[in-house]
Design a protein around this motif. Structure first.
Motif, short mmCIF file in Angstrom:
data_model
loop_
_atom_site.label_atom_id
_atom_site.label_comp_id
_atom_site.label_asym_id
_atom_site.label_seq_id
_atom_site.Cartn_x
_atom_site.Cartn_y
_atom_site.Cartn_z
N PRO A 51 1.36 -1.04 49.79
CA PRO A 51 1.44 -0.82 48.47
C PRO A 51 0.31 -2.22 47.89
O PRO A 51 1.31 -3.65 47.68
CB PRO A 51 2.23 -0.41 48.42
CG PRO A 51 3.43 -0.40 50.09
CD PRO A 51 1.79 -1.48 50.77
N LYS A 52 0.24 -1.83 46.92
CA LYS A 52 -0.75 -3.07 46.39
C LYS A 52 -0.86 -2.39 44.62
O LYS A 52 -1.25 -3.25 43.87
CB LYS A 52 -1.59 -4.23 46.34
CG LYS A 52 -3.00 -3.73 46.94
CD LYS A 52 -3.44 -4.53 47.80
CE LYS A 52 -3.14 -4.86 48.72
NZ LYS A 52 -3.63 -5.82 49.24
N GLY A 53 -1.55 -0.98 44.71
CA GLY A 53 -2.15 -0.59 43.31
C GLY A 53 -0.88 0.27 42.70
O GLY A 53 -0.20 0.57 42.91
N ALA A 54 -1.42 -0.41 41.21
CA ALA A 54 -0.51 0.71 40.37
C ALA A 54 -0.55 1.52 39.73
O ALA A 54 -1.67 2.51 40.39
CB ALA A 54 -0.93 -0.97 38.63
N PRO A 55 0.99 2.64 39.58
CA PRO A 55 0.33 4.07 39.84
C PRO A 55 -0.35 4.61 38.30
O PRO A 55 0.43 4.89 37.52
CB PRO A 55 1.37 4.48 40.33
CG PRO A 55 2.87 3.11 39.21
CD PRO A 55 1.86 2.17 39.70
N ILE A 56 -1.83 4.34 38.29
CA ILE A 56 -2.07 4.92 36.76
C ILE A 56 -2.79 6.05 37.34
O ILE A 56 -2.98 6.64 36.38
CB ILE A 56 -2.77 3.92 36.60
CG1 ILE A 56 -3.25 2.79 36.81
CG2 ILE A 56 -1.34 2.68 35.80
CD1 ILE A 56 -4.73 3.05 36.16
#
Length: 335
Positions: A51-56
């Motif tokens: 997990p590393k991606g912002a939830p946009i």
């Protein structure tokens, strides 16, 4: 007969390779409940990308990821230049590939088989396998169109004039030029050598495409479909005549390990602007598909043609004086 059957089987296998490779290892997005970051797991629950991606982004955890390249919006704090990245791109093994240019509220999409990438504030290009094809070296560069891209150094977005849609500004020592698909700058010609040379900035860029005999036959095949130009001209307000009334087609992508298709792009004759609805894939079996702007949605050619013709018929009913009206039923009857 045996040899022909063998050839058909080989073509079918080649055409199935990309979908089979994806089906062999299903991948899914997931969100870490601790920090609400997004990662990727396989169908056995193993973490492929932590997990590393912002939830946009909108995603459905239970729906398999079908893309060969996976984008996660993990910010690069060193992004301060004219060109900003939109997270990172990974392959299906979870290996980092490149940082895509942020463009049109997302990662830059592929045009003519190349997409823009960012490294230390400079822009370059990657191919559809996610490998750097042209090293990042410019402050800004446009997408490719008709085999060329506009590039500049010493340019920047003037956000003081418009923070949301800033215009391009140039420093005193700025340099601008056109590059080819090898990343080399190309000098403008003062005079056109062939009718297919590209007119830009008061000069001309040489016709950039080269083909084998087989590829030339493929282009002859699609250029013989006069109905495509008729569809393109249907809702134009002025009469389309002569060569300006005809679409020009060029091969902008060839079969590879990730895609078994020739990619054929239609351009307006004379200006050579890309005509987005007229991007087609041609399989090695000879089947055609119309492709959406993002290169993902493929529609069987006959289905697309029927829908396009019906749209023309509707337009002609609403505009009986349309200057480029043609007999739609003549072509519908052939489907």
């Amino acid at each position: 007969m045996k040899n022909r059957l063998f050839g058909f089987v080989v073509l079918m296998i080649v055409g199935l390779l990309p979908s089979q490779s994806r089906a062999q290892g299903r991948l899914y997005y997931f969100m870490d409940p601790k920090d609400s970051l997004i990662g990727v797991k396989d169908d056995k629950g193993r973490v492929i990308i932590p997990p590393k991606g912002a939830p946009i982004m909108y995603f459905e955890p239970g729906v398999p990821i079908t893309d060969s390249l996976i984008n996660l919006f993990d910010m690069d704090e060193t992004d301060t230049g004219t060109a900003l990245s939109f997270g990172s791109m990974y392959n299906r093994k979870g290996q980092f590939l490149y940082r895509p240019l942020a463009y049109d509220n997302g990662p830059d999409y592929f045009e003519e088989g190349l997409a823009r990438c960012v490294q230390k504030g400079k822009v370059g290009f990657v191919n559809e396998q996610g490998k750097v094809a042209i090293r990042p070296q410019w402050d800004w560069v446009s997408p490719f169109n008709y085999g060329y891209a506009f590039a500049c150094n010493g340019c920047y977005w003037d956000r003081n004039k418009d923070a949301e849609h800033p215009p391009m500004a140039y420093k005193e020592n700025a340099k601008t030029f056109y590059i080819n698909r090898e990343g080399k700058s190309v000098q403008l010609m003062k005079q056109r050598k062939t009718e297919k040379d590209l007119p830009v900035d008061g000069g001309y860029l040489p016709y950039p495409f080269k083909y084998t005999a087989v590829e030339r036959k493929i282009l002859d095949e699609i250029e013989a479909m006069e109905v495509l130009s008729k569809i393109r001209n249907a809702n134009i307000a002025t009469k389309a005549e002569g060569k300006d009334a005809l679409l020009q087609f060029e091969i902008v992508g060839r079969p590879s390990a990730l895609s078994p298709y020739y990619k054929i792009q239609g351009y307006s004759n004379g200006s050579f602007d890309k005509e987005d609805p007229f991007l087609f894939y041609r399989a090695l079996t000879g089947d055609y598909f119309q492709v959406g702007w993002d290169g993902k949605d493929k529609t069987p050619f006959a289905q697309w043609l029927k829908e396009a013709l019906e749209s023309c018929a509707q337009y002609f009913r609403e505009h009986p004086d349309a200057p480029n009206k043609f007999d739609v039923n003549r072509y519908l009857e052939r489907l």
